[in-house]
Design an enzyme around this catalytic site. Sequence first.
Site, short mmCIF file in Angstrom:
data_model
loop_
_atom_site.label_atom_id
_atom_site.label_comp_id
_atom_site.label_asym_id
_atom_site.label_seq_id
_atom_site.Cartn_x
_atom_site.Cartn_y
_atom_site.Cartn_z
N LYS A 1 -8.20 14.37 -2.82
CA LYS A 1 -8.65 13.72 -1.58
C LYS A 1 -8.58 14.69 -0.41
O LYS A 1 -7.62 15.44 -0.26
CB LYS A 1 -7.78 12.50 -1.30
CG LYS A 1 -8.20 11.74 -0.04
CD LYS A 1 -7.48 10.41 0.10
CE LYS A 1 -6.03 10.59 0.44
NZ LYS A 1 -5.38 9.29 0.72
N LYS B 1 2.57 1.95 3.36
CA LYS B 1 1.81 2.10 4.60
C LYS B 1 1.98 0.92 5.54
O LYS B 1 2.10 1.08 6.75
CB LYS B 1 0.31 2.21 4.28
CG LYS B 1 -0.19 3.53 3.77
CD LYS B 1 -1.71 3.53 3.77
CE LYS B 1 -2.27 4.81 3.17
NZ LYS B 1 -2.19 4.81 1.70
N ASP C 1 0.81 -1.22 0.00
CA ASP C 1 0.00 0.00 0.00
C ASP C 1 0.85 1.27 0.00
O ASP C 1 1.55 1.58 0.95
CB ASP C 1 -0.95 0.00 1.20
CG ASP C 1 -2.13 0.95 1.02
OD1 ASP C 1 -2.29 1.51 -0.08
OD2 ASP C 1 -2.90 1.12 1.99
N LYS D 1 -8.09 -1.47 3.41
CA LYS D 1 -7.48 -0.16 3.59
C LYS D 1 -7.45 0.24 5.07
O LYS D 1 -6.47 0.82 5.55
CB LYS D 1 -8.25 0.88 2.77
CG LYS D 1 -7.73 2.31 2.90
CD LYS D 1 -6.36 2.47 2.27
CE LYS D 1 -6.44 2.53 0.77
NZ LYS D 1 -5.13 2.89 0.17
#
Length: 535
Positions: A419, A491, A329, A378
């Site tokens: 975003k 991540k 990620d 996520k």
Amino acid sequence: MAPHAEVGIGSMNGYSAPSSVGPAQDLFTVDSPNVVYTDDQINTKYVYRTTAIKKGDNGKFVATPKETIYDFKVDRKVPKTGVMLVGWGGNNGTTVTAGIIANRRGLTWETREGPRAANYYGSVIMGSTVKLGTDATTDEEVNIPFNQILPLVHPNDLVIGGWDISGMNLAAAMDRAQVLEPTLKALVQKEMAQMVPLPSIYYPDFIAANQEDRADNVLPGSKASWDHVEKIQADIRNFKSQHALDKVIVLWTANTERYADIIPGVNDTAENLIQAIKAGHEEVSPSTVFSVACTLEGAPFINGSPQNTFVPGAIKLAEQHNSFIGGDDFKSGQTKMKSALVDFLINAGIKLTSIASYNHLGNNDGKNLSSQKQFRSKEISKSNVVDDMVAANTVLYKKDEHPDHTVVIKYMPAVGDNKRALDEYYAEIFMGGHQTISIFNVCEDSLLASPLIIDLVVVAEIMTRISWKADGATDYKGFHSVLSVLSYMLKAPLTPPGTPVVNSLAKQRSALTNIFRACIGLQPESDMTLEHKLF
């Protein structure tokens, strides 16, 4: 201005450009008896210094300095490298492709804020510097571009191809993504229109149902099959052959999948995973099939999405074949801020007690994440990024104590790729007081993620040219198959089984920098500057 790209048209659509393959031109050399340069290699003898800790019967610790000698060998010849993106026609794939074309051609374009020029901002490799040392005459720091430490592939020289479940050419897909300025898109439109993704695999159970209308470019079959593994291998071989490449790196930048269940006898060992694919087991994800194919083909595979692509069997298979994998990620905006800010607060002795993170976005990633199973993948990757920092401070936190941490993501089509990320950090401070830090972060998602693709590919490639041996050993070998050195860009960093996960952004950057320094015989960066403190 760099020459225009040559466009390869046919069953393996993609593009190439004149490559600067050959021994790297050195910005500096290291003058040390432990470093030997040849035309082909940098050979280094390096002393790695750590501290071993033992706890005595009286409960006190005993710290013992420890030295280990390693020999490193770096291949100086920069290979002609291809990158194949899974999800090439998505926001990230089209953006990074257009960005490389623009940089290669030295493009400028008009915006309502004035002219803009192509750059690699946001790439730690291409856009940052590292301290080389101190000037012997002036005592001033000497900093050099990060990409000059070792002989790295330049992103302008990458040959790009890939797969997508959508058959749109990349110019049309770039328009659909709504990321880049129209004036820039017009400059790269002709080249992008000639690029068409290869058919990909599509297992509807693993991504949101709202993606079905995009799936017009898929291989037959809706669940895992060995035919899919062999077709991906063949695609990699054909791409490599068509463009006369020395190596290919594969990176997943496609939709977030749901988590796969870990089932004994199915995906827990390499042998079981292979049999599960051949049997068409429904708990084998598309990304895991890509991982297996790349491992068998000897192509490094990086997962840029949050799902658990690397089930235990996939990791064991990579270890068996000495093939590189990395994930998971992309760490681009909110999470990168979180891993830096939480590290700062806890290291400052401030007790963080809760983190509330809210996101809304309107791109296709947000649309896919509006499905609960995909959102859960996520949520997991975004929620674990503070664990090691909390565990390291036993003054602030008791065993098993942890800040409250919640993550919310909502799909809001109107905001597109811009975003919105809202975070509130709530902490205990001196004498029962409290501190609240609120951050509102508006980030253009794909323009932050695309440079990470470049970093991941470039670092993964150089790791294929670095080998090591312990002092006294006869044979050199490569790094562990799980490339934890990629953690700065990810991540939920994948680490070798049984090893600790590091999420602190500062530690991740330090590891990347100092591993590169070790390969040229230099000690880790030090900010002690004793020469300025001891008079």
